[in-house]
Write an enzyme that holds these catalytic residues in place. Structure first.
Site, short mmCIF file in Angstrom:
data_model
loop_
_atom_site.label_atom_id
_atom_site.label_comp_id
_atom_site.label_asym_id
_atom_site.label_seq_id
_atom_site.Cartn_x
_atom_site.Cartn_y
_atom_site.Cartn_z
N LEU A 64 7.74 -10.97 -2.85
CA LEU A 64 8.11 -9.56 -2.89
C LEU A 64 8.17 -9.18 -4.36
O LEU A 64 8.62 -9.97 -5.19
CB LEU A 64 9.49 -9.32 -2.25
CG LEU A 64 9.62 -9.39 -0.73
CD1 LEU A 64 11.08 -9.14 -0.33
CD2 LEU A 64 8.71 -8.40 -0.04
N ASP A 65 7.72 -7.98 -4.69
CA ASP A 65 7.83 -7.52 -6.06
C ASP A 65 9.29 -7.53 -6.52
O ASP A 65 10.20 -7.39 -5.70
CB ASP A 65 7.30 -6.08 -6.21
CG ASP A 65 5.80 -5.98 -5.98
OD1 ASP A 65 5.14 -7.03 -5.96
OD2 ASP A 65 5.32 -4.85 -5.81
N ARG A 66 9.49 -7.68 -7.80
CA ARG A 66 10.84 -7.69 -8.37
C ARG A 66 11.68 -6.51 -7.85
O ARG A 66 12.85 -6.68 -7.49
CB ARG A 66 10.77 -7.64 -9.90
CG ARG A 66 12.13 -7.57 -10.58
CD ARG A 66 11.97 -7.23 -12.06
NE ARG A 66 11.26 -8.30 -12.77
CZ ARG A 66 11.87 -9.34 -13.34
NH1 ARG A 66 13.19 -9.43 -13.29
NH2 ARG A 66 11.17 -10.25 -13.98
N THR A 68 11.23 -4.62 -5.20
CA THR A 68 11.24 -4.41 -3.75
C THR A 68 12.38 -5.22 -3.15
O THR A 68 12.52 -6.41 -3.42
CB THR A 68 9.91 -4.84 -3.12
OG1 THR A 68 8.84 -4.10 -3.71
CG2 THR A 68 9.91 -4.61 -1.62
N ARG A 167 1.87 0.02 -2.66
CA ARG A 167 2.07 0.92 -3.79
C ARG A 167 0.76 1.61 -4.17
O ARG A 167 0.72 2.83 -4.40
CB ARG A 167 2.65 0.14 -4.97
CG ARG A 167 4.03 -0.44 -4.66
CD ARG A 167 4.48 -1.48 -5.67
NE ARG A 167 4.71 -0.90 -6.98
CZ ARG A 167 5.18 -1.60 -8.02
NH1 ARG A 167 5.44 -2.90 -7.88
NH2 ARG A 167 5.38 -1.00 -9.18
#
Length: 235
Positions: A64-66, A68, A167
């Site tokens: 997961l992105d930082r 998110t 995104r």
């Protein structure tokens, strides 16, 4: 539903699901999953608290992105991690649902975004992506859950799992995710942060049993926007 706003140092309180093979936690926004070149605190720093008697700490089975928040699956040992990795590598095997607050929004109430994606740069250290006809096939289904105050609350279901897929797809479709500093109008370090939340996972981990379905509560940093789009009325 009460949001989980416990800090990362209380990672045990963010546990959503546990069995012999897998843990699912509610990752907080702002915490990287893996160590990066710039250093700093990551989820790895807290995983020893989730061993629950096993000799080794669990490991993340996906990214997961930082910025998110939400559902993140962890393999409790090497064999479990291998099974999870195989599931996540098979397109469409794992069911994922994200909540996003986007600027503006689509006119329709549901649809799909089918846009191939490629890296913006040849630099292997760069994770920034772009829509590119010659890129990797990328498909996202979306559904409107609410609207209000110039924002739209979307449920996003990625069929493929490309880097930054949701995104880029939202931005390229004309409704960037609120707070996105790379593909939208957000500023780095600004509030509100990226309004993207991994709401649910469906893991078909056991062949003769129904999939494991786990949901993460709405995070505090998205709560005001969700309420403005009807979240309270939606239950």
């Amino acid at each position: 539903m009460v949001p989980n706003d416990a800090p990362a140092t209380d990672i045990g309180t963010r546990l959503l699901y546990r069995d012999a093979l897998v843990l699912v936690i509610d990752k907080p926004a702002g915490l990287a999953v893996h160590p990066g070149p710039k250093g700093g605190e990551t989820l790895t720093d807290h995983l020893d608290a989730l061993r629950f008697g096993l000799p080794r700490r669990p490991e993340a089975a996906h990214r997961l992105d930082r910025d998110t928040s939400g559902c993140l699956a962890l393999g409790r040992h090497a064999k479990a991690l291998a099974r999870l990795n195989k599931l996540f590598a098979a397109s469409g095997s794992v069911g994922k649902t994200y909540w996003a607050l986007v600027e503006g929004g689509p006119e329709a109430d549901a649809g799909s975004i089918d846009l191939p994606l490629a890296r913006r740069s040849d630099d292997p250290r760069s994770w920034w992506m772009k829509a590119d006809p010659s890129g990797d096939p990328s498909l996202t289904h979306w559904r409107v859950l609410g609207r209000g105050g110039g924002l739209t609350w979307l449920a996003l279901t990625p069929v493929t799992g490309r880097t930054h897929q949701l995104r880029v797809h939202c931005a390229a479709s004309g409704f960037p995710i609120l707070g996105d500093p790379i593909y939208g109008s957000g500023q780095r370090g600004a509030t509100p942060s990226l309004q993207l939340h991994a709401r649910a996972l469906s893991l078909p981990l056991y062949p003769k049993k129904p999939p494991i379905v786990v949901e993460a509560p709405a995070p505090e940093h998205m709560r005001a926007g969700l309420l403005g789009c009807g979240y309270e009325a939606a239950g």
